[in-house]
Design a protein around this motif. Structure first.
Motif, PDB file in Angstrom:
ATOM      1  N   LEU A  37       0.865  -1.183   0.000  1.00 32.01           N
ATOM      2  CA  LEU A  37       0.000   0.000   0.000  1.00 32.01           C
ATOM      3  C   LEU A  37       0.901   1.231   0.000  1.00 32.01           C
ATOM      4  CD1 LEU A  37      -2.698  -0.928   2.663  1.00 32.01           C
ATOM      5  CD2 LEU A  37      -2.931  -1.017   0.183  1.00 32.01           C
ATOM      6  N   PRO A  38       0.445   2.329  -0.521  1.00 31.25           N
ATOM      7  CA  PRO A  38      -0.796   2.496  -1.268  1.00 31.25           C
ATOM      8  C   PRO A  38      -0.707   1.845  -2.640  1.00 31.25           C
ATOM      9  CG  PRO A  38       0.477   4.516  -1.331  1.00 31.25           C
ATOM     10  CD  PRO A  38       1.215   3.568  -0.442  1.00 31.25           C
ATOM     11  N   LEU A  39      -1.864   1.525  -3.167  1.00 31.28           N
ATOM     12  CA  LEU A  39      -1.993   1.033  -4.535  1.00 31.28           C
ATOM     13  C   LEU A  39      -3.094   1.849  -5.178  1.00 31.28           C
ATOM     14  CD1 LEU A  39      -1.272  -1.035  -6.762  1.00 31.28           C
ATOM     15  CD2 LEU A  39      -3.163  -2.422  -5.893  1.00 31.28           C
ATOM     16  N   THR A  40      -2.779   2.466  -6.308  1.00 32.58           N
ATOM     17  CA  THR A  40      -3.741   3.314  -7.000  1.00 32.58           C
ATOM     18  C   THR A  40      -3.890   2.804  -8.424  1.00 32.58           C
ATOM     19  OG1 THR A  40      -2.993   5.154  -5.638  1.00 32.58           O
ATOM     20  CG2 THR A  40      -4.352   5.696  -7.547  1.00 32.58           C
ATOM     21  N   ILE A  41      -5.137   2.585  -8.850  1.00 29.94           N
ATOM     22  CA  ILE A  41      -5.415   2.023 -10.168  1.00 29.94           C
ATOM     23  C   ILE A  41      -6.416   2.920 -10.891  1.00 29.94           C
ATOM     24  CG2 ILE A  41      -6.193  -0.002 -11.443  1.00 29.94           C
ATOM     25  CD1 ILE A  41      -5.621  -1.650  -8.891  1.00 29.94           C
ATOM     26  N   LEU A  42      -6.071   3.271 -12.132  1.00 24.13           N
ATOM     27  CA  LEU A  42      -6.960   4.060 -12.988  1.00 24.13           C
ATOM     28  C   LEU A  42      -7.707   3.117 -13.913  1.00 24.13           C
ATOM     29  CD1 LEU A  42      -7.943   6.830 -14.122  1.00 24.13           C
ATOM     30  CD2 LEU A  42      -5.987   6.701 -15.708  1.00 24.13           C
ATOM     31  N   PHE A  43      -9.035   3.198 -13.881  1.00 29.61           N
ATOM     32  CA  PHE A  43      -9.888   2.436 -14.792  1.00 29.61           C
ATOM     33  C   PHE A  43     -10.545   3.424 -15.745  1.00 29.61           C
ATOM     34  CE2 PHE A  43      -9.515  -0.321 -11.133  1.00 29.61           C
ATOM     35  CZ  PHE A  43      -9.360  -1.575 -11.691  1.00 29.61           C
ATOM     36  N   ASP A  44     -10.593   3.069 -17.030  1.00 28.03           N
ATOM     37  CA  ASP A  44     -11.178   3.957 -18.033  1.00 28.03           C
ATOM     38  C   ASP A  44     -12.706   3.885 -17.990  1.00 28.03           C
ATOM     39  OD1 ASP A  44     -11.951   1.619 -19.424  1.00 28.03           O
ATOM     40  OD2 ASP A  44     -10.296   1.771 -20.857  1.00 28.03           O
ATOM     41  N   ALA A  45     -13.351   4.602 -18.895  1.00 26.62           N
ATOM     42  CA  ALA A  45     -14.813   4.679 -18.916  1.00 26.62           C
ATOM     43  C   ALA A  45     -15.464   3.328 -19.215  1.00 26.62           C
ATOM     44  CB  ALA A  45     -15.262   5.716 -19.940  1.00 26.62           C
ATOM     45  N   GLN A  46     -14.721   2.411 -19.824  1.00 27.26           N
ATOM     46  CA  GLN A  46     -15.239   1.074 -20.103  1.00 27.26           C
ATOM     47  C   GLN A  46     -14.983   0.104 -18.943  1.00 27.26           C
ATOM     48  OE1 GLN A  46     -13.313   2.797 -22.620  1.00 27.26           O
ATOM     49  NE2 GLN A  46     -15.357   3.509 -23.205  1.00 27.26           N
ATOM     50  N   GLY A  47     -14.402   0.609 -17.859  1.00 24.09           N
ATOM     51  CA  GLY A  47     -14.139  -0.229 -16.701  1.00 24.09           C
ATOM     52  C   GLY A  47     -12.922  -1.116 -16.854  1.00 24.09           C
ATOM     53  N   LYS A  48     -11.990  -0.737 -17.712  1.00 27.11           N
ATOM     54  CA  LYS A  48     -10.758  -1.499 -17.932  1.00 27.11           C
ATOM     55  C   LYS A  48      -9.581  -0.742 -17.334  1.00 27.11           C
ATOM     56  CE  LYS A  48     -12.847  -4.541 -20.520  1.00 27.11           C
ATOM     57  NZ  LYS A  48     -13.209  -5.807 -19.991  1.00 27.11           N
ATOM     58  N   GLU A  49      -8.672  -1.484 -16.707  1.00 21.42           N
ATOM     59  CA  GLU A  49      -7.502  -0.855 -16.104  1.00 21.42           C
ATOM     60  C   GLU A  49      -6.657  -0.168 -17.169  1.00 21.42           C
ATOM     61  OE1 GLU A  49      -3.512  -2.064 -13.600  1.00 21.42           O
ATOM     62  OE2 GLU A  49      -5.363  -3.169 -13.201  1.00 21.42           O
ATOM     63  N   ALA A  50      -6.267   1.072 -16.873  1.00 25.57           N
ATOM     64  CA  ALA A  50      -5.415   1.845 -17.779  1.00 25.57           C
ATOM     65  C   ALA A  50      -3.986   1.917 -17.249  1.00 25.57           C
ATOM     66  CB  ALA A  50      -5.982   3.246 -17.970  1.00 25.57           C
ATOM     67  N   LEU A  51      -3.843   2.038 -15.934  1.00 20.67           N
ATOM     68  CA  LEU A  51      -2.521   2.073 -15.309  1.00 20.67           C
ATOM     69  C   LEU A  51      -2.666   1.877 -13.820  1.00 20.67           C
ATOM     70  CD1 LEU A  51      -1.994   5.018 -13.674  1.00 20.67           C
ATOM     71  CD2 LEU A  51      -2.009   5.837 -16.001  1.00 20.67           C
ATOM     72  N   ARG A  52      -1.536   1.607 -13.166  1.00 22.36           N
ATOM     73  CA  ARG A  52      -1.519   1.511 -11.708  1.00 22.36           C
ATOM     74  C   ARG A  52      -0.181   2.000 -11.183  1.00 22.36           C
ATOM     75  NH1 ARG A  52      -2.070  -4.615  -9.742  1.00 22.36           N
ATOM     76  NH2 ARG A  52      -3.739  -4.581 -11.255  1.00 22.36           N
ATOM     77  N   VAL A  53      -0.231   2.428  -9.926  1.00 22.33           N
ATOM     78  CA  VAL A  53       0.974   2.864  -9.224  1.00 22.33           C
ATOM     79  C   VAL A  53       0.960   2.194  -7.860  1.00 22.33           C
ATOM     80  CG1 VAL A  53       2.251   4.810  -8.252  1.00 22.33           C
ATOM     81  CG2 VAL A  53       0.990   5.109 -10.402  1.00 22.33           C
ATOM     82  N   ALA A  54       1.996   1.408  -7.587  1.00 19.08           N
ATOM     83  CA  ALA A  54       2.155   0.773  -6.279  1.00 19.08           C
ATOM     84  C   ALA A  54       3.190   1.580  -5.510  1.00 19.08           C
ATOM     85  CB  ALA A  54       2.608  -0.669  -6.437  1.00 19.08           C
ATOM     86  N   GLY A  55       2.802   2.054  -4.343  1.00 16.17           N
ATOM     87  CA  GLY A  55       3.695   2.891  -3.552  1.00 16.17           C
ATOM     88  C   GLY A  55       3.286   4.349  -3.674  1.00 16.17           C
ATOM     89  N   GLY A  56       3.996   5.189  -2.970  1.00 14.41           N
ATOM     90  CA  GLY A  56       3.660   6.607  -2.941  1.00 14.41           C
ATOM     91  C   GLY A  56       3.863   7.295  -4.281  1.00 14.41           C
ATOM     92  N   TYR A  57       3.039   8.309  -4.525  1.00 14.53           N
ATOM     93  CA  TYR A  57       3.092   9.082  -5.761  1.00 14.53           C
ATOM     94  C   TYR A  57       2.571  10.476  -5.443  1.00 14.53           C
ATOM     95  CZ  TYR A  57       2.917   9.707 -10.862  1.00 14.53           C
ATOM     96  OH  TYR A  57       3.133  10.117 -12.154  1.00 14.53           O
ATOM     97  N   GLU A  58       3.036  11.474  -6.127  1.00 17.00           N
ATOM     98  CA  GLU A  58       2.589  12.849  -5.892  1.00 17.00           C
ATOM     99  C   GLU A  58       1.377  13.143  -6.783  1.00 17.00           C
ATOM    100  OE1 GLU A  58       4.431  17.342  -5.903  1.00 17.00           O
ATOM    101  OE2 GLU A  58       5.815  15.651  -5.926  1.00 17.00           O
ATOM    102  N   TRP A  59       0.194  12.782  -6.278  1.00 16.82           N
ATOM    103  CA  TRP A  59      -1.030  12.803  -7.078  1.00 16.82           C
ATOM    104  C   TRP A  59      -1.535  14.192  -7.434  1.00 16.82           C
ATOM    105  CZ3 TRP A  59      -2.073   8.981  -9.954  1.00 16.82           C
ATOM    106  CH2 TRP A  59      -1.688   7.697  -9.579  1.00 16.82           C
TER     107      TRP A  59
END
Length: 184
Positions: free
Chosen positions: A146-168
């Protein structure tokens, strides 16, 4: 039996138990990615059909999301997670109407620790969704990172992910999300 024979025998028994291959996780961690790296290895993975609740009993059905969503798995005991929360709140404000930012706590104690955390910080856009069984974390990060952040597109499909800290709340993060969604 001598003491050295006993130690040797126990050592061999312990080593013999190590020759069995471990069961492979559903989604192993990418070998080349470090903490905070953007990963596209799992692009196309569907948004899971899971439901979560908040402290008031409201429910969130992930599969019913309409439009792109950025899901952040976090916990109050996770230092990088705590750093990211105000950044995610700012990101949610910046991307309002473009992407829904959803934070789902993996705290075992659930609302008992998450509600005071949210109350103390007064987030304007984030909602305190709870996953005390860590079912989402088990599906996406068997290692428990953790943290784990995942972006899903409008079709509900994963577009990218970031494991660990990130400057959002950085311009780079905002551009990354917008560019990735535009490419879909």
């Amino acid at each position: 039996m001598s003491r050295s024979s006993l130690i040797l025998g126990l050592s061999l028994l312990l080593l013999a138990g190590c020759d069995r291959a471990a069961e492979a996780p559903a989604q192993p961690a990418p070998e080349s990615a470090g903490a905070g790296d953007v990963v596209r290895q799992f692009a196309g993975t569907p948004l899971p059909a899971m439901t979560f609740a908040d402290a008031d009993g409201n429910s969130l059905d992930l599969a019913a999301q309409d439009g792109p969503v950025l899901i952040n798995l976090w916990a109050t005991w996770c230092a990088p997670c705590v750093v990211e929360m105000p950044q995610l709140d700012a990101l949610a404000a910046e991307l309002e109407g473009e992407v829904r930012v959803i934070t789902i706590s993996q705290d075992v104690r659930g609302a008992e620790v998450v509600t005071p955390f949210f109350d103390d910080r007064g987030f304007a856009r984030l909602e305190p969704w709870l996953d005390p069984d860590a079912s989402l974390s088990a599906q996406f990060t068997p290692e428990g990172l953790l943290p784990l952040t995942i972006l899903f597109d409008a079709q509900g499909k994963e577009a990218l992910r970031v494991a660990g800290g990130y400057e959002w709340d950085s311009p780079e993060a905002i551009a990354l999300i917008r560019n990735r969604l535009a490419a879909e």
